[in-house]
Write a protein that holds these residues in place. Structure first.
Motif, PDB file in Angstrom:
ATOM      1  N   LYS A 191      -3.397  -3.360  -5.902  1.00 20.45           N
ATOM      2  CA  LYS A 191      -3.676  -2.573  -4.689  1.00 20.45           C
ATOM      3  C   LYS A 191      -4.826  -1.603  -4.931  1.00 20.45           C
ATOM      4  O   LYS A 191      -5.706  -1.430  -4.066  1.00 20.45           O
ATOM      5  N   ASP A 195      -8.326  -1.488  -2.822  1.00 16.68           N
ATOM      6  CA  ASP A 195      -8.762  -0.256  -2.156  1.00 16.68           C
ATOM      7  C   ASP A 195     -10.158   0.149  -2.627  1.00 16.68           C
ATOM      8  O   ASP A 195     -11.005   0.588  -1.822  1.00 16.68           O
ATOM      9  N   VAL A 219      -5.027  -3.759   3.535  1.00 14.24           N
ATOM     10  CA  VAL A 219      -6.184  -3.031   2.998  1.00 14.24           C
ATOM     11  C   VAL A 219      -7.289  -2.942   4.054  1.00 14.24           C
ATOM     12  O   VAL A 219      -7.953  -1.904   4.197  1.00 14.24           O
TER      13      VAL A 219
END
Length: 416
Positions: A191, A195, A219
């Protein structure tokens, strides 16, 4: 179309596409053809099965280039090369084709799928803690993965510059075309990478497996909607075209726990005329009766343990070894296509993209649409043909616990 994904086999295409379908995005999965037009597609996500897993590197490069070039020119904002989580296939050639076709200088590649314990640490890719070249994927009888260092694996097929990016870091400024390979050992790191790529506007050209695809809509901030799972037939047919030891263990366990297991003979697997001849037609009638009267059935193309009868048959009949993995899916496709045309009322699980594609080709105008996941790595799709509508589960041959098939049967065969 918001996003174009390119996979190298049918199972991989469905693994990726379902990550969007299950969140309510219209998703279409197609097998590549030279007359494909992106302007004609109105799905949110188009997933193209390039069928390059077993191609030579140059042929794979050219196929990916031909898919990506017109998509980039038509303004598709997000281009995603779906890769195998065990690094099978033409990784270096295909990632280089993505760069060349778009004219961009940087492609961000996240090989890891932490949810199924496939991670990349210090540039080395691991399967359940074992370097991939020493795992079951390193002993594949047809196309073993021979290198666990991702940079070295990429450079087996190309000279494109590669940077290995440690967790929490970003690539150096690129003076030449570069593949940035990201270390990733957890869902949190995955993640964080996504990002970071969004913040640097680097999500336009990426590569990775289903784990990255799953988090991408969130996202990107795409609004998702709820989906419902269809009611399934309460009989279960497992169609196995995989020789992976993980799948073989699952088959053996299932056979010991209530499944009827039918193993095809070498002639049934490799003689392309068999099922159009009298003996083959009688066998199809017999197999239809088996499927009609039993709730848990396996059809399997593996040789008996310790035997290589299929290879001996091929040698005796002048069939090149390279033809074996082509003929077996075609034969399975003939069998399952025949069952579907008769009105098969079973939930099917197919292992391996070649197996599924063999069935689709046999059915002619069949369409396959991903609708959800049974669990991570097991995709449920709707199969519509001229004669029937049914649902098909798919999984990679190298995925799942030993009890997978019996666990699925317990949930599917509720009234059996």
């Amino acid at each position: 179309m918001k996003l174009l994904m390119i996979a190298d086999d049918f199972t991989g295409a469905l693994d990726a596409g379902v990550q969007f379908a299950k969140k309510g995005f219209s998703t279409k999965v197609l097998v590549y053809s030279k007359d494909m037009s992106f302007q004609a597609e109105d799905a949110d996500v188009l997933v193209v099965d390039a069928e390059t897993r077993h191609k030579k590197p140059l042929e794979a490069y050219l196929t990916i280039f031909r898919i990506v070039k017109p998509a980039a020119e038509s303004g598709v904002k997000y281009l995603f090369k779906k890769t195998d989580s065990a690094l099978r296939g033409n990784i270096g050639a295909e990632l280089t084709a993505m760069l060349d076709a778009t004219g961009k200088s940087l492609l961000s590649f996240v090989p890891a799928f932490p949810q199924i314990n496939r991670v990349t640490v210090n540039g080395v890719h691991y399967i359940e803690g074992i370097p991939v070249d020493r795992s079951v994927f390193g002993s594949d009888p047809f196309e073993p993965v021979t290198e666990a260092n991702v940079e070295k694996l990429i450079h087996q097929q190309c000279e494109t510059n590669v940077q290995t990016i440690s967790a929490g870091h970003t690539p150096d400024a690129c003076q030449e075309k570069t593949i940035a390979v990201y270390d990733c050992a957890s869902d949190e790191e995955l993640k964080g990478i996504a990002d970071s790529l969004k913040k640097t506007d680097s999500l336009g050209l990426i590569a990775g497996c289903a784990g990255l695809a799953e988090i991408l809509p969130d996202v990107l901030g795409w609004p998702k909607s709820e989906t419902t799972q269809p009611r399934l037939p309460e009989k279960f047919l497992v169609v196995c075209g995989s020789v992976n030891p993980i799948t073989v263990r699952q088959l053996n366990y299932a056979e010991k726990h209530g499944f009827i297991r039918i193993q095809l003979t070498p002639e049934q697997k490799l003689n392309m005329e068999y099922f159009s001849e009298e003996d083959g037609k009688k066998w199809l009638d017999w197999f239809w009766d088996i499927c009609s009267k039993n709730s848990k059935v396996i059809i399997d193309t593996n040789d008996p343990e310790g035997d290589n009868e299929t290879e001996r048959f091929a040698i005796a009949n002048g069939i090149p070894k390279s033809e074996i993995p082509v003929r077996i899916p075609a034969s399975l496709g003939c069998i399952i296509g025949n069952m579907v045309k008769r009105g098969l009322n079973s939930s099917m699980l197919m292992t391996g993209g070649d197996t599924l594609l063999g069935c689709i080709r046999n059915l002619g105008n069949a369409q396959l649409t991903p609708v959800g996941e049974f669990e991570i790595g097991i995709v449920l799709s709707k199969l519509i043909s001229d004669n029937n509508k049914t649902h098909v589960f798919t999984k990679s041959g190298g995925f799942g616990e030993e009890t997978l098939l019996t666990d699925m049967a317990d949930k599917i065969c509720r009234r059996a």
